[in-house]
Motif scaffolding. Structure first.
Motif, mmCIF file in Angstrom:
data_model
loop_
_atom_site.group_PDB
_atom_site.id
_atom_site.type_symbol
_atom_site.label_atom_id
_atom_site.label_comp_id
_atom_site.label_asym_id
_atom_site.label_seq_id
_atom_site.Cartn_x
_atom_site.Cartn_y
_atom_site.Cartn_z
ATOM 1 N N ARG A 55 50.455 47.372 37.735
ATOM 2 C CA ARG A 55 49.081 46.920 37.502
ATOM 3 C C ARG A 55 48.909 46.391 36.076
ATOM 4 N N VAL A 56 49.467 47.095 35.114
ATOM 5 C CA VAL A 56 49.335 46.640 33.717
ATOM 6 C C VAL A 56 50.010 45.287 33.532
ATOM 7 N N LEU A 57 51.235 45.159 34.041
ATOM 8 C CA LEU A 57 51.995 43.927 33.836
ATOM 9 C C LEU A 57 51.369 42.747 34.582
ATOM 10 N N GLN A 58 50.707 43.019 35.703
ATOM 11 C CA GLN A 58 50.036 41.942 36.429
ATOM 12 C C GLN A 58 48.877 41.357 35.646
ATOM 13 N N ARG A 59 48.288 42.151 34.763
ATOM 14 C CA ARG A 59 47.130 41.696 33.985
ATOM 15 C C ARG A 59 47.515 41.048 32.667
ATOM 16 N N ASP A 83 53.881 38.642 20.167
ATOM 17 C CA ASP A 83 53.163 37.563 19.518
ATOM 18 C C ASP A 83 52.705 38.018 18.143
ATOM 19 N N ALA A 84 53.095 37.284 17.110
ATOM 20 C CA ALA A 84 52.816 37.702 15.737
ATOM 21 C C ALA A 84 51.329 37.768 15.449
ATOM 22 N N ALA A 85 50.531 36.965 16.124
ATOM 23 C CA ALA A 85 49.098 36.921 15.832
ATOM 24 C C ALA A 85 48.336 38.066 16.490
ATOM 25 N N THR A 86 48.741 38.457 17.700
ATOM 26 C CA THR A 86 47.964 39.443 18.453
ATOM 27 C C THR A 86 48.679 40.772 18.645
ATOM 28 N N GLY A 87 49.998 40.817 18.431
ATOM 29 C CA GLY A 87 50.735 42.049 18.672
ATOM 30 C C GLY A 87 51.014 42.309 20.129
ATOM 31 N N THR A 88 50.657 41.389 21.000
ATOM 32 C CA THR A 88 50.875 41.580 22.432
ATOM 33 C C THR A 88 52.228 40.994 22.846
ATOM 34 N N ALA A 89 52.720 41.471 23.984
ATOM 35 C CA ALA A 89 54.000 40.983 24.485
ATOM 36 C C ALA A 89 53.908 39.502 24.830
ATOM 37 N N THR A 90 54.983 38.793 24.580
ATOM 38 C CA THR A 90 55.027 37.381 24.925
ATOM 39 C C THR A 90 55.176 37.217 26.436
ATOM 40 N N GLY A 94 52.557 62.465 29.045
ATOM 41 C CA GLY A 94 52.053 61.605 30.099
ATOM 42 C C GLY A 94 52.841 60.335 30.300
ATOM 43 N N ASP A 95 52.822 59.834 31.535
ATOM 44 C CA ASP A 95 53.434 58.548 31.835
ATOM 45 C C ASP A 95 52.324 57.507 31.993
ATOM 46 N N THR A 96 52.657 56.315 32.442
ATOM 47 C CA THR A 96 51.682 55.230 32.541
ATOM 48 C C THR A 96 50.542 55.564 33.496
ATOM 49 N N ALA A 97 50.820 56.389 34.493
ATOM 50 C CA ALA A 97 49.789 56.732 35.479
ATOM 51 C C ALA A 97 48.729 57.664 34.901
ATOM 52 N N THR A 98 49.056 58.394 33.839
ATOM 53 C CA THR A 98 48.122 59.388 33.300
ATOM 54 C C THR A 98 47.617 59.050 31.906
ATOM 55 N N TRP A 99 48.268 58.123 31.205
ATOM 56 C CA TRP A 99 47.813 57.797 29.852
ATOM 57 C C TRP A 99 48.256 56.380 29.482
ATOM 58 N N LEU A 100 47.337 55.645 28.831
ATOM 59 C CA LEU A 100 47.623 54.327 28.276
ATOM 60 C C LEU A 100 46.924 54.204 26.928
ATOM 61 N N PRO A 101 47.420 53.369 26.021
ATOM 62 C CA PRO A 101 46.764 53.186 24.728
ATOM 63 C C PRO A 101 45.325 52.714 24.890
ATOM 64 N N ALA A 102 44.459 53.178 23.998
ATOM 65 C CA ALA A 102 43.060 52.761 24.027
ATOM 66 C C ALA A 102 42.917 51.270 23.769
ATOM 67 N N PHE A 161 47.346 46.054 23.586
ATOM 68 C CA PHE A 161 48.710 46.534 23.324
ATOM 69 C C PHE A 161 49.385 47.098 24.578
ATOM 70 N N ARG A 162 48.643 47.214 25.657
ATOM 71 C CA ARG A 162 49.211 47.890 26.823
ATOM 72 C C ARG A 162 50.411 47.157 27.417
ATOM 73 N N CYS A 163 50.409 45.839 27.365
ATOM 74 C CA CYS A 163 51.547 45.083 27.914
ATOM 75 C C CYS A 163 52.822 45.397 27.138
ATOM 76 N N THR A 164 52.717 45.407 25.812
ATOM 77 C CA THR A 164 53.869 45.732 24.975
ATOM 78 C C THR A 164 54.322 47.170 25.234
ATOM 79 N N TYR A 165 53.362 48.065 25.339
ATOM 80 C CA TYR A 165 53.659 49.491 25.566
ATOM 81 C C TYR A 165 54.447 49.681 26.863
ATOM 82 N N VAL A 166 53.960 49.090 27.948
ATOM 83 C CA VAL A 166 54.632 49.244 29.234
ATOM 84 C C VAL A 166 55.975 48.519 29.242
ATOM 85 N N ALA A 167 56.046 47.368 28.583
ATOM 86 C CA ALA A 167 57.324 46.648 28.495
ATOM 87 C C ALA A 167 58.381 47.513 27.826
#
Length: 263
Positions: A258-262, A71-78, A217-225, A229-235
């Protein structure tokens, strides 16, 4: 006169229906992800295809310096990107990590950074040019200065190339190379591993502090603060693991889910 008015009315009605049909068709394309917003001029010219073609290495080929649609406005995954990531995650094999014995970043994944797309510029400069704004180059490739809004924190960083300043902006492998090595990359060819290490889908310019904190680290040990942006990161992680026939460890899979569910 009455007949003429009726003809004009019918013509106007026909025009209105044509416009309505075209609008509905455009909405349908957008809803299916065929059309989608892009974040900048580089994305407009190099947006990744929903179904990329296969290369001789058997890996889905990205366009140069490409990213999944956000999404151009928020930077999050569509919504479409999140739905696709969920489907790809469901299809990924889940098993324990292999031993890290033999992992050698340069020996197994090539030196940093190569020019795998043969455009004359190394991958680091390609990503800096994609992710930074207001860049100044030395020649066609070398990025001297620019401004980064780190996707991992939202912080703004002034990039200045130099021995003591370049490290403020680093290029992160979204799927860390050691993680890739332990989840299937040992079975890839050298060319495939080098492609993975330089794949623009697997790379973000980020603040150096976040990159150091993440390590391998993988998703279980580290995620962006920055939670947005976490949805885009995991995608991105899911797409890269799918493209290179990697697997996910059980804890990694559950954290991704868990990230994608949220989202």
């Amino acid at each position: 006169m009455t007949s003429r008015r009726r003809r004009r009315s019918r013509t106007a009605l026909t025009s209105f229906l044509v416009v309505l049909a075209l609008a509905a068709g455009g909405w349908a394309l957008d809803a299916t992800g065929v059309l989608g917003p892009v974040t900048d001029a580089a994305d407009r010219s190099t947006a990744v295809a929903t179904a990329p073609t296969a290369t001789g290495t058997g890996v889905a080929e990205p366009s140069r310096a490409s990213r999944p649609t956000v999404d151009a406005a928020t930077g999050t995954a569509t919504d479409a990107e999140v739905a696709r990531a969920r489907a790809l995650l469901a299809a990924l094999p889940v098993k324990g990590k292999a031993a890290g014995t033999g992992y050698d970043r340069t020996g197994e994944f090539g030196s940093a950074w190569l020019d795998v797309d043969r455009n004359g510029c190394d991958t680091r400069n390609d990503v800096l040019a994609r992710d930074l704004s207001d860049i100044v180059r030395d020649g066609p490739c070398t990025v001297l200065t620019g401004t980064l809004v780190s996707p991992y924190t939202g912080a703004t960083i002034d990039f200045v190339r130099g021995n003591t300043t370049s490290t403020l902006v680093q290029i992160d492998h979204v799927v860390a190379l050691e993680n890739a090595w332990r989840t299937g990359a040992q079975q890839l060819s050298q060319d495939e591993r080098e492609a993975l290490a330089n794949d623009p889908r697997n790379l973000f310019a980020v603040d150096g502090r976040s990159n150091a904190q993440k390590g391998s680290g993988d998703t279980a040990t580290w995620l962006p603060a920055d939670r947005a942006f976490r949805c885009t990161y995991v995608a991105h992680q899911v797409e890269v693991k799918t493209a290179y026939r990697l697997w996910v460890a059980p804890a990694e899979h559950d954290a991704m889910e868990r990230v994608l569910q949220r989202c």
